[in-house]
Design a protein around this motif. Sequence first.
Motif, PDB file in Angstrom:
ATOM      1  N   PRO A 196     -41.362  12.788  52.692  1.00 26.13           N
ATOM      2  CA  PRO A 196     -41.992  12.127  53.846  1.00 26.13           C
ATOM      3  C   PRO A 196     -42.245  13.117  54.977  1.00 26.13           C
ATOM      4  O   PRO A 196     -41.329  13.792  55.419  1.00 26.13           O
ATOM      5  N   GLY A 197     -43.505  13.232  55.403  1.00 26.71           N
ATOM      6  CA  GLY A 197     -43.866  14.081  56.534  1.00 26.71           C
ATOM      7  C   GLY A 197     -43.787  15.565  56.280  1.00 26.71           C
ATOM      8  O   GLY A 197     -43.798  16.350  57.202  1.00 26.71           O
ATOM      9  N   GLY A 198     -43.701  16.007  55.021  1.00 21.98           N
ATOM     10  CA  GLY A 198     -43.572  17.430  54.785  1.00 21.98           C
ATOM     11  C   GLY A 198     -44.217  17.879  53.501  1.00 21.98           C
ATOM     12  O   GLY A 198     -44.949  17.147  52.857  1.00 21.98           O
ATOM     13  N   THR A 199     -43.924  19.130  53.153  1.00 21.54           N
ATOM     14  CA  THR A 199     -44.436  19.699  51.909  1.00 21.54           C
ATOM     15  C   THR A 199     -43.295  20.331  51.151  1.00 21.54           C
ATOM     16  O   THR A 199     -42.233  20.600  51.698  1.00 21.54           O
ATOM     17  N   VAL A 200     -43.509  20.589  49.904  1.00 16.15           N
ATOM     18  CA  VAL A 200     -42.504  21.242  49.076  1.00 16.15           C
ATOM     19  C   VAL A 200     -42.874  22.716  49.001  1.00 16.15           C
ATOM     20  O   VAL A 200     -43.786  23.094  48.282  1.00 16.15           O
ATOM     21  N   GLN A 245     -42.735  21.893  31.121  1.00 13.03           N
ATOM     22  CA  GLN A 245     -42.720  22.522  32.439  1.00 13.03           C
ATOM     23  C   GLN A 245     -42.872  21.480  33.536  1.00 13.03           C
ATOM     24  O   GLN A 245     -42.194  21.543  34.565  1.00 13.03           O
ATOM     25  N   VAL A 246     -43.758  20.519  33.337  1.00 10.95           N
ATOM     26  CA  VAL A 246     -43.951  19.454  34.331  1.00 10.95           C
ATOM     27  C   VAL A 246     -42.675  18.629  34.468  1.00 10.95           C
ATOM     28  O   VAL A 246     -42.249  18.296  35.579  1.00 10.95           O
ATOM     29  N   GLU A 247     -42.034  18.298  33.345  1.00 13.13           N
ATOM     30  CA  GLU A 247     -40.784  17.535  33.396  1.00 13.13           C
ATOM     31  C   GLU A 247     -39.691  18.309  34.131  1.00 13.13           C
ATOM     32  O   GLU A 247     -38.929  17.732  34.922  1.00 13.13           O
ATOM     33  N   THR A 248     -39.621  19.619  33.899  1.00 12.66           N
ATOM     34  CA  THR A 248     -38.636  20.449  34.587  1.00 12.66           C
ATOM     35  C   THR A 248     -38.891  20.444  36.088  1.00 12.66           C
ATOM     36  O   THR A 248     -37.956  20.287  36.888  1.00 12.66           O
ATOM     37  N   LEU A 249     -40.152  20.606  36.478  1.00  9.83           N
ATOM     38  CA  LEU A 249     -40.489  20.556  37.902  1.00  9.83           C
ATOM     39  C   LEU A 249     -40.161  19.194  38.506  1.00  9.83           C
ATOM     40  O   LEU A 249     -39.640  19.104  39.613  1.00  9.83           O
ATOM     41  N   GLN A 250     -40.454  18.122  37.753  1.00  9.19           N
ATOM     42  CA  GLN A 250     -40.166  16.774  38.246  1.00  9.19           C
ATOM     43  C   GLN A 250     -38.660  16.597  38.456  1.00  9.19           C
ATOM     44  O   GLN A 250     -38.234  16.036  39.466  1.00  9.19           O
ATOM     45  N   THR A 251     -37.872  17.070  37.520  1.00 12.69           N
ATOM     46  CA  THR A 251     -36.413  16.963  37.647  1.00 12.69           C
ATOM     47  C   THR A 251     -35.937  17.717  38.875  1.00 12.69           C
ATOM     48  O   THR A 251     -35.114  17.210  39.647  1.00 12.69           O
ATOM     49  N   ARG A 252     -36.475  18.907  39.083  1.00  8.15           N
ATOM     50  CA  ARG A 252     -36.074  19.695  40.259  1.00  8.15           C
ATOM     51  C   ARG A 252     -36.492  19.002  41.547  1.00  8.15           C
ATOM     52  O   ARG A 252     -35.752  18.998  42.527  1.00  8.15           O
ATOM     53  N   LEU A 253     -37.674  18.403  41.553  1.00  6.32           N
ATOM     54  CA  LEU A 253     -38.112  17.666  42.739  1.00  6.32           C
ATOM     55  C   LEU A 253     -37.223  16.453  42.978  1.00  6.32           C
ATOM     56  O   LEU A 253     -36.835  16.166  44.112  1.00  6.32           O
ATOM     57  N   ASN A 291     -34.182  16.101  42.186  1.00  2.14           N
ATOM     58  CA  ASN A 291     -32.871  16.553  42.638  1.00  2.14           C
ATOM     59  C   ASN A 291     -32.928  17.229  44.001  1.00  2.14           C
ATOM     60  O   ASN A 291     -31.894  17.564  44.569  1.00  2.14           O
ATOM     61  N   GLY A 292     -34.149  17.466  44.505  1.00  2.43           N
ATOM     62  CA  GLY A 292     -34.309  18.080  45.818  1.00  2.43           C
ATOM     63  C   GLY A 292     -33.941  19.544  45.848  1.00  2.43           C
ATOM     64  O   GLY A 292     -33.534  20.067  46.875  1.00  2.43           O
ATOM     65  N   THR A 293     -34.086  20.221  44.706  1.00  5.03           N
ATOM     66  CA  THR A 293     -33.731  21.634  44.659  1.00  5.03           C
ATOM     67  C   THR A 293     -34.952  22.468  44.328  1.00  5.03           C
ATOM     68  O   THR A 293     -35.903  21.999  43.743  1.00  5.03           O
ATOM     69  N   ASP A 294     -34.883  23.726  44.740  1.00  5.00           N
ATOM     70  CA  ASP A 294     -35.878  24.702  44.317  1.00  5.00           C
ATOM     71  C   ASP A 294     -35.224  26.069  44.300  1.00  5.00           C
ATOM     72  O   ASP A 294     -34.082  26.226  44.703  1.00  5.00           O
ATOM     73  N   ARG A 295     -35.915  27.075  43.841  1.00  5.91           N
ATOM     74  CA  ARG A 295     -35.346  28.420  43.720  1.00  5.91           C
ATOM     75  C   ARG A 295     -34.862  28.960  45.041  1.00  5.91           C
ATOM     76  O   ARG A 295     -33.829  29.590  45.129  1.00  5.91           O
TER      77      ARG A 295
END
Length: 146
Positions: A78-82, A127-135, A137-141
């Motif tokens: 909400p209100g931001g970007t990843v 790859q899309v599923e992995t990105l979705q899981t990371r999103l 979980n609210g995590t990134d590199r």
Amino acid sequence: MDMVKQDRGFVILDARTGDDITRGVLAQVMLEEETRGRAMLPVAFLRQLIRCYGHSRQGEVSDYLERMMGEFMDQQPPGGTVDGLGQENAAVVRQAMSLFTSLYAVERTGNRTVENLLQEIMDLRQQVETLQTRLDNGTDRAATSD
């Protein structure tokens, strides 16, 4: 532009003919944004997209892009970007467009087997599923490397 940003539905009709000109007007808005130094669409992507026009799978490309953009927008906080995942998302989109280019090449030249293309699709889905899981979980590199 505000109605688009607010995700409000609308139709633009030609005052003289009554024809629906929404698609053309929206495309013009994008063109103006791209030429004002607010470029978002990479040249390679635009070339690949143009190569899909008139192709027997044009409708599939359109449906896929609409679905992926919808999912991408749904993933934004909400209100931001990843920030951290933006580059990875772009890489997945580039790979997807490469796959569409490959499908076009298969129809024209028969150079690749269906099995190879199916494997590429499965790899892309993973790859899309992995990105979705990371999103989800609210995590990134960037967050995990600190």
